[in-house]
Design a protein around this motif. Structure first.
Motif, mmCIF file in Angstrom:
data_model
loop_
_atom_site.group_PDB
_atom_site.id
_atom_site.type_symbol
_atom_site.label_atom_id
_atom_site.label_comp_id
_atom_site.label_asym_id
_atom_site.label_seq_id
_atom_site.Cartn_x
_atom_site.Cartn_y
_atom_site.Cartn_z
ATOM 1 N N PRO A 2 0.861 -1.248 0.077
ATOM 2 C CA PRO A 2 -0.100 0.100 0.213
ATOM 3 C C PRO A 2 0.749 1.118 -0.005
ATOM 4 O O PRO A 2 1.880 1.422 0.691
ATOM 5 C CB PRO A 2 -0.798 -0.124 1.354
ATOM 6 C CG PRO A 2 -0.794 -1.533 1.599
ATOM 7 C CD PRO A 2 0.425 -1.973 1.057
ATOM 8 N N GLY A 3 0.703 2.322 -0.896
ATOM 9 C CA GLY A 3 1.297 3.313 -1.059
ATOM 10 C C GLY A 3 2.519 3.392 -1.906
ATOM 11 O O GLY A 3 3.194 4.506 -2.422
ATOM 12 N N ASP A 4 2.889 2.145 -2.406
ATOM 13 C CA ASP A 4 3.968 2.026 -3.372
ATOM 14 C C ASP A 4 3.405 2.633 -4.555
ATOM 15 O O ASP A 4 2.532 2.430 -5.085
ATOM 16 C CB ASP A 4 4.490 0.711 -3.363
ATOM 17 C CG ASP A 4 5.572 0.145 -2.303
ATOM 18 O OD1 ASP A 4 5.794 1.084 -1.809
ATOM 19 O OD2 ASP A 4 5.605 -1.159 -2.245
ATOM 20 N N LYS A 5 4.470 3.375 -5.276
ATOM 21 C CA LYS A 5 4.349 3.758 -6.823
ATOM 22 C C LYS A 5 4.626 2.776 -7.733
ATOM 23 O O LYS A 5 5.856 1.980 -7.564
ATOM 24 C CB LYS A 5 5.134 4.972 -7.047
ATOM 25 C CG LYS A 5 4.599 6.192 -6.214
ATOM 26 C CD LYS A 5 5.256 7.397 -6.305
ATOM 27 C CE LYS A 5 4.722 8.634 -5.561
ATOM 28 N NZ LYS A 5 5.642 9.745 -5.768
ATOM 29 N N PRO A 6 4.123 2.542 -8.666
ATOM 30 C CA PRO A 6 4.521 1.378 -9.690
ATOM 31 C C PRO A 6 6.092 1.961 -10.390
ATOM 32 O O PRO A 6 6.091 3.207 -10.456
ATOM 33 C CB PRO A 6 3.485 1.503 -10.680
ATOM 34 C CG PRO A 6 2.586 2.533 -10.492
ATOM 35 C CD PRO A 6 2.750 3.204 -9.103
ATOM 36 N N SER A 7 6.789 1.068 -10.440
ATOM 37 C CA SER A 7 7.900 1.350 -11.129
ATOM 38 C C SER A 7 8.106 1.664 -12.615
ATOM 39 O O SER A 7 7.471 1.025 -13.307
ATOM 40 C CB SER A 7 9.146 0.358 -10.872
ATOM 41 O OG SER A 7 10.315 0.515 -11.573
ATOM 42 N N PRO A 8 8.865 2.855 -12.778
ATOM 43 C CA PRO A 8 8.820 3.140 -14.534
ATOM 44 C C PRO A 8 9.722 2.291 -15.254
ATOM 45 O O PRO A 8 9.896 2.494 -16.340
ATOM 46 C CB PRO A 8 9.323 4.581 -14.485
ATOM 47 C CG PRO A 8 10.007 4.812 -13.072
ATOM 48 C CD PRO A 8 9.214 3.908 -12.092
ATOM 49 N N VAL A 9 10.523 1.366 -14.549
ATOM 50 C CA VAL A 9 11.612 0.527 -14.899
ATOM 51 C C VAL A 9 10.932 -0.747 -15.153
ATOM 52 O O VAL A 9 10.494 -1.322 -14.381
ATOM 53 C CB VAL A 9 12.842 0.450 -14.213
ATOM 54 C CG1 VAL A 9 13.869 -0.299 -14.800
ATOM 55 C CG2 VAL A 9 13.457 1.782 -13.887
ATOM 56 N N ALA A 10 10.831 -1.353 -16.504
ATOM 57 C CA ALA A 10 10.473 -2.571 -16.790
ATOM 58 C C ALA A 10 11.411 -3.712 -16.216
ATOM 59 O O ALA A 10 12.780 -3.318 -16.521
ATOM 60 C CB ALA A 10 10.159 -2.760 -18.318
ATOM 61 N N ALA A 11 10.916 -4.759 -15.850
ATOM 62 C CA ALA A 11 11.778 -5.999 -15.673
ATOM 63 C C ALA A 11 12.374 -6.445 -16.945
ATOM 64 O O ALA A 11 11.657 -6.480 -18.141
ATOM 65 C CB ALA A 11 11.004 -6.919 -14.948
ATOM 66 N N ILE A 12 13.606 -6.963 -16.949
ATOM 67 C CA ILE A 12 14.103 -7.636 -18.182
ATOM 68 C C ILE A 12 13.736 -9.214 -17.998
ATOM 69 O O ILE A 12 13.834 -9.744 -17.175
ATOM 70 C CB ILE A 12 15.658 -7.425 -18.174
ATOM 71 C CG1 ILE A 12 15.841 -6.176 -18.457
ATOM 72 C CG2 ILE A 12 16.143 -8.157 -19.269
ATOM 73 C CD1 ILE A 12 17.572 -5.665 -18.092
#
Length: 139
Positions: free
Chosen positions: A34-44
């Motif tokens: 909760p409260g985490d922002k989605p990462s703009p870095v995609a997983a490889i």
């Protein structure tokens, strides 16, 4: 409010949370706190990683012409606009690191076998006569 309505709402909420958790587990994505922002870095992905090589492992690797050691990879050049490897700078010639020169070889000319052995389809004379690469030319 009646207890039945509250019990029904709680059950629906629990089912929704359970479904969301199952979906997150099935997609392979970690559940966000909760409260985490989605990462703009995609997983490889694993397939991309399997095709990749670390520059730190490439630098210093020997390059062969037929079965003869022709030199070592001294550096890797990357096209900054396309974010792609363009060339490998090879240290060729010389003896015991004396009299060597640097030669930039297009990365597409370097072959790699299943045992990570690098080779070229050219002769040592071709490398000897290739233009000397100078890092000072880079801006």
């Amino acid at each position: 409010m009646s207890n039945r309505w509250i019990d029904g709402f709680a059950a629906a909420l629990a089912l929704a949370l359970l479904a969301a958790t199952a979906y997150a587990q099935n997609t392979g994505a970690p559940a966000a706190a909760p409260g985490d922002k989605p990462s703009p870095v995609a997983a490889i992905d694993d397939a991309t990683l399997a095709r990749s090589a670390r520059a730190t492992k490439l630098i210093g690797s020997h390059v062969y012409v037929q079965d003869s050691d022709a030199g070592k990879i001294a550096d890797i050049l990357i096209d900054r606009e396309r974010a792609a490897v363009t060339a490998a700078v090879l240290s060729v010639g010389g003896f015991l690191d004396i009299g060597e020169k640097l030669v930039a070889i297009p990365i597409t000319d370097i072959k790699i076998d299943s045992e990570a052995r690098f080779s070229l389809d050219m002769s040592k004379d071709d490398l000897k006569n290739a233009p000397t690469f100078d890092f000072a030319r880079m801006k």
